[in-house]
Design an enzyme around this catalytic site. Structure first.
Site, PDB file in Angstrom:
ATOM      1  N   SER A 159      54.436  44.124  39.961  1.00  0.00           N
ATOM      2  CA  SER A 159      53.808  43.753  41.226  1.00  0.00           C
ATOM      3  C   SER A 159      54.354  42.404  41.089  1.00  0.00           C
ATOM      4  O   SER A 159      55.013  42.079  42.140  1.00  0.00           O
ATOM      5  CB  SER A 159      52.179  43.576  39.599  1.00  0.00           C
ATOM      6  OG  SER A 159      51.033  42.954  40.681  1.00  0.00           O
ATOM      7  N   ARG A 229      38.714  37.893  35.126  1.00  0.00           N
ATOM      8  CA  ARG A 229      39.816  39.207  34.482  1.00  0.00           C
ATOM      9  C   ARG A 229      38.892  40.531  35.104  1.00  0.00           C
ATOM     10  O   ARG A 229      39.631  41.587  35.233  1.00  0.00           O
ATOM     11  CB  ARG A 229      40.158  38.900  33.197  1.00  0.00           C
ATOM     12  CG  ARG A 229      40.678  40.456  32.322  1.00  0.00           C
ATOM     13  CD  ARG A 229      42.439  40.350  33.059  1.00  0.00           C
ATOM     14  NE  ARG A 229      42.748  41.292  32.284  1.00  0.00           N
ATOM     15  CZ  ARG A 229      44.321  42.027  32.755  1.00  0.00           C
ATOM     16  NH1 ARG A 229      44.788  41.418  34.009  1.00  0.00           N
ATOM     17  NH2 ARG A 229      44.437  42.570  32.199  1.00  0.00           N
ATOM     18  N   ASP A 325      47.190  53.292  44.890  1.00  0.00           N
ATOM     19  CA  ASP A 325      47.740  51.120  44.122  1.00  0.00           C
ATOM     20  C   ASP A 325      47.113  50.787  45.684  1.00  0.00           C
ATOM     21  O   ASP A 325      47.661  50.656  46.812  1.00  0.00           O
ATOM     22  CB  ASP A 325      49.286  50.988  44.408  1.00  0.00           C
ATOM     23  CG  ASP A 325      49.120  49.205  43.585  1.00  0.00           C
ATOM     24  OD1 ASP A 325      47.837  48.898  43.933  1.00  0.00           O
ATOM     25  OD2 ASP A 325      50.593  49.325  43.495  1.00  0.00           O
ATOM     26  N   HIS A 358      47.556  50.160  40.976  1.00  0.00           N
ATOM     27  CA  HIS A 358      47.702  48.970  40.611  1.00  0.00           C
ATOM     28  C   HIS A 358      48.938  50.113  39.021  1.00  0.00           C
ATOM     29  O   HIS A 358      50.106  49.543  39.191  1.00  0.00           O
ATOM     30  CB  HIS A 358      48.083  47.981  40.828  1.00  0.00           C
ATOM     31  CG  HIS A 358      48.436  46.897  41.013  1.00  0.00           C
ATOM     32  ND1 HIS A 358      49.955  47.115  41.753  1.00  0.00           N
ATOM     33  CD2 HIS A 358      48.636  46.081  40.313  1.00  0.00           C
ATOM     34  CE1 HIS A 358      50.546  46.116  41.399  1.00  0.00           C
ATOM     35  NE2 HIS A 358      50.193  45.333  41.084  1.00  0.00           N
ATOM     36  N   ASP A 359      48.250  49.841  38.639  1.00  0.00           N
ATOM     37  CA  ASP A 359      47.740  49.854  36.771  1.00  0.00           C
ATOM     38  C   ASP A 359      49.279  50.868  36.497  1.00  0.00           C
ATOM     39  O   ASP A 359      49.963  51.387  35.581  1.00  0.00           O
ATOM     40  CB  ASP A 359      47.210  49.300  35.652  1.00  0.00           C
ATOM     41  CG  ASP A 359      46.757  48.392  35.789  1.00  0.00           C
ATOM     42  OD1 ASP A 359      47.654  47.412  35.946  1.00  0.00           O
ATOM     43  OD2 ASP A 359      46.264  48.420  34.758  1.00  0.00           O
TER      44      ASP A 359
END
Lengths: 386, 217
Positions: A159, A229, A325, A358-359
């Site tokens: 990232s 967040r 992602d 993405h994680d």
């Protein structure tokens, strides 16, 4: 409730701290000459005699230097890449000297907006200069210089960490033997800038943000930062992953309540994510670091010809993307790989099948680990590292 | 894993072995040590790995299947996902000494363009393909009235990725049209071993199961 900042002041966070830029200041992209400043960093393993086994791991937006600590000093949880970095692991700390530093502008020990501006003796707040990815990397080079390391065996990160990897390869190609930019891109997309802007607006809309001076007012824009967040967290997952984890399941109740309470598990989960984040992260740091990502575009100095950024590079690249992602897509990774091909670079480019979004780069993904491990081992063999 | 398009030899060779499939060995023998090589359709990296280890080439690979790419990179080989039709355009002229296309030409959409790309990015192109002029293929068409299906071409016509079949003579004809120079050529039998027939003779087109060419501009 004491702020993270005041906690820090009472008890400095564990790990190394290096003061840099005392004589030669850090020249920021914005033109500001900045320094002195502190970089907080962790190291794992031993530097070998010829200093050829150093790996720099670059952290993501909300990551930090505690990449492979068993217990994070603030959260009490595992370091963010304990899965990958450690003795006998893929980035083997018995073989390599691993360095991970908190980015400049961060809030876990490196100088950032919550620290004291020596000119005013007050927290920097929005007087802190705007930081770019290149500035973060320049600060890292000063740290690496101070550690007496000329060339890094590898620079690895996911990232925003991957953006730093690419910046290293563009600006200091002779100092990087192998590079693994993971789940990243050579530029931040309009969609990603848009989500960051939502996050920043949420912080700024919180009255407790106080125009950026919340530390002076002894307040904390906790609600705004939590919303930022929560939004960002959704973008790090994927539709199937969210559905698999939560579906439409209700939170500790048999039926809906006809209210705005957190009826759904997914709501409760997001609220928890938001709440726990504000305990460990500074709101202004969040503004500055998201901005740094937004400004990132490696091709901009080359009239959009990305390949020119890598001309003549001898670095070995391994680009990894994850199929679900949607922050940093495989299409963008392939664009980067094509540019590297056009520059005759040594490049591997792999898409890992995963529904974790993405994680995924932070999670247990055996195929990803196999690929990264193979790349590192192969590069080590060529570098002659035993 | 064997080549997805044709079934050349089912004996699997362990990774990091210095023995490779016989037809790949013939290709490897054409490559000078220490050169730059692009292996297009490199599958699990059998040839690329061999060339890297034993001939110390600076090798890169392009592979269509994600699984193949993964397995290659996990062995430390620089390989990326891509295909011969779409992804050769980025490489600069003369980036490689050899561009290798093994058992893949017949599965490309535009074989002629692919061949000219090979010779743009590589000083030499090494190309192998199944020969549709082999007597068994002729037999199937002539006496069975069916599209050829045999151990070498095991997939039914409606499922095969092979869309541009040619014979050895067809291929030579295309090279002539393009003004491409044939540096070396040979025909191989079912197991991929060299057949000692003059590759320019009509017997080669009749008895060769596969053909292997080294070309230059």
């Amino acid at each position: 409730m004491p702020t993270t900042a005041s906690k820090d002041k009472r008890a400095p966070l564990p790990g190394h701290h290096m003061v840099l830029g005392e004589t030669d200041k850090l020249r920021l992209d914005s033109g500001v000459e900045f320094g002195p400043f502190t970089i907080a960093y962790q190291t794992y393993g031993e530097l070998n005699a010829d200093k050829s086994n150093a790996i720099l791991v670059c952290h993501a937006l909300t990551g930090d230097q505690y990449v492979a600590d068993e217990v994070h000093p603030i959260t009490g949880k595992d370091g963010w890449w304990l899965e990958i970095v450690g003795p006998g692991k893929i980035i083997d700390t018995e073989k390599y000297f691993v360095i991970c530093s908190n980015v400049i502008g961060g809030c876990l020990g490196s100088t950032g907006p919550k620290d004291t501006n020596p000119e005013t003796s007050k927290p920097w707040g929005l007087d802190f200069p705007v930081i770019t990815i290149a500035d973060m990397v320049r600060a890292q080079t000063m740290l690496i210089d101070a550690l007496g390391i000329d060339s890094l065996f590898a620079v690895i990160g996911g990232s925003m960490g991957g953006m730093q990897v690419l910046e290293w390869c563009k600006s200091y190609p002779e100092r990087v033997f192998a590079a693994a930019p993971i789940a990243t891109s050579f530029r931040h997309s309009a969609q990603n800038i848009a989500f960051h802007e939502v996050g920043r607006q949420a912080v700024m809309a919180d009255p407790d943000w106080c125009g950026g001076n919340y530390l002076l007012e002894d307040k904390k824009p906790a609600r705004g930062l939590a919303v930022a967040r929560m939004t960002a967290h959704i973008t790090y997952l994927s539709q199937p992953a969210l559905h698999r984890k939560f579906g439409r399941k209700l939170q500790n109740r048999g039926s809906i309540t006809y209210s705005f309470d957190h009826d759904f598990q997914v709501e409760s989960y997001l609220r928890h994510q938001g709440k726990s984040f504000v305990d460990r992260f500074d709101a202004n740091s969040y503004l500055y670091i998201t901005r740094a990502m937004d400004y990132f575009d490696l091709s901009i100095d080359y009239d959009g010809r990305l390949a020119d950024a890598f001309k003549g590079s001898k670095t070995r690249f391994c680009i990894v993307s994850f199929s679900s992602d949607w922050c940093f897509t495989t299409a963008e990774s392939r664009q980067l790989a094509h540019a590297l091909n056009a520059a005759s670079c040594n490049v591997s480019c792999v898409e890992i099948e995963s529904d974790k979004g993405h994680d995924a780069f932070l999670l247990d993904e055996p195929d990803f680990h196999m690929v990264l491990g193979g790349f590192i081992d192969g590069a080590a063999e060529i570098r002659g590292l035993k | 894993m064997n080549n997805p398009h044709t079934n050349i030899n089912s004996t699997s060779i362990p990774l990091h072995s210095d023995r490779i499939r016989v037809d790949l060995q013939l290709i490897a023998d054409m490559v000078e040590p220490g050169t730059r090589v692009l292996d297009i359709g490199c599958s699990d990296g059998e040839l690329l790995g061999y060339l890297t280890r034993t001939k110390k080439v600076d090798g890169r690979g392009l592979e269509l299947s994600n699984e193949g790419v993964r397995n290659c990179v996990a062995q430390g080989l620089p390989v990326m996902q891509g295909d011969a039709d779409r992804d050769l355009g980025d490489y600069p002229d003369g980036a490689f000494d050899y561009a290798i296309l093994s058992q893949t030409l017949q599965a490309t959409h535009r074989p002629k363009e692919v061949l000219s790309e090979l010779l743009r990015i590589g000083n030499k192109a090494i190309v192998s393909f199944p020969n549709f002029g082999h007597w068994r293929a002729r037999f199937d068409l002539m006496f069975r009235g069916r599209m050829p299906q045999n151990p070498n071409l095991p997939i039914m016509w409606y499922e095969t990725p092979n869309i541009h079949f040619c014979t050895v003579r067809d291929f030579v004809g295309m090279c002539d049209d393009m003004g491409v120079k044939i540096e070396r050529s040979m025909v191989l039998n079912e197991s991929g071993s060299k057949v000692s027939i003059d590759s320019h003779s009509r017997f080669a087109n009749f008895f060769g199961n596969q053909a292997l060419f080294m070309l230059s501009k």
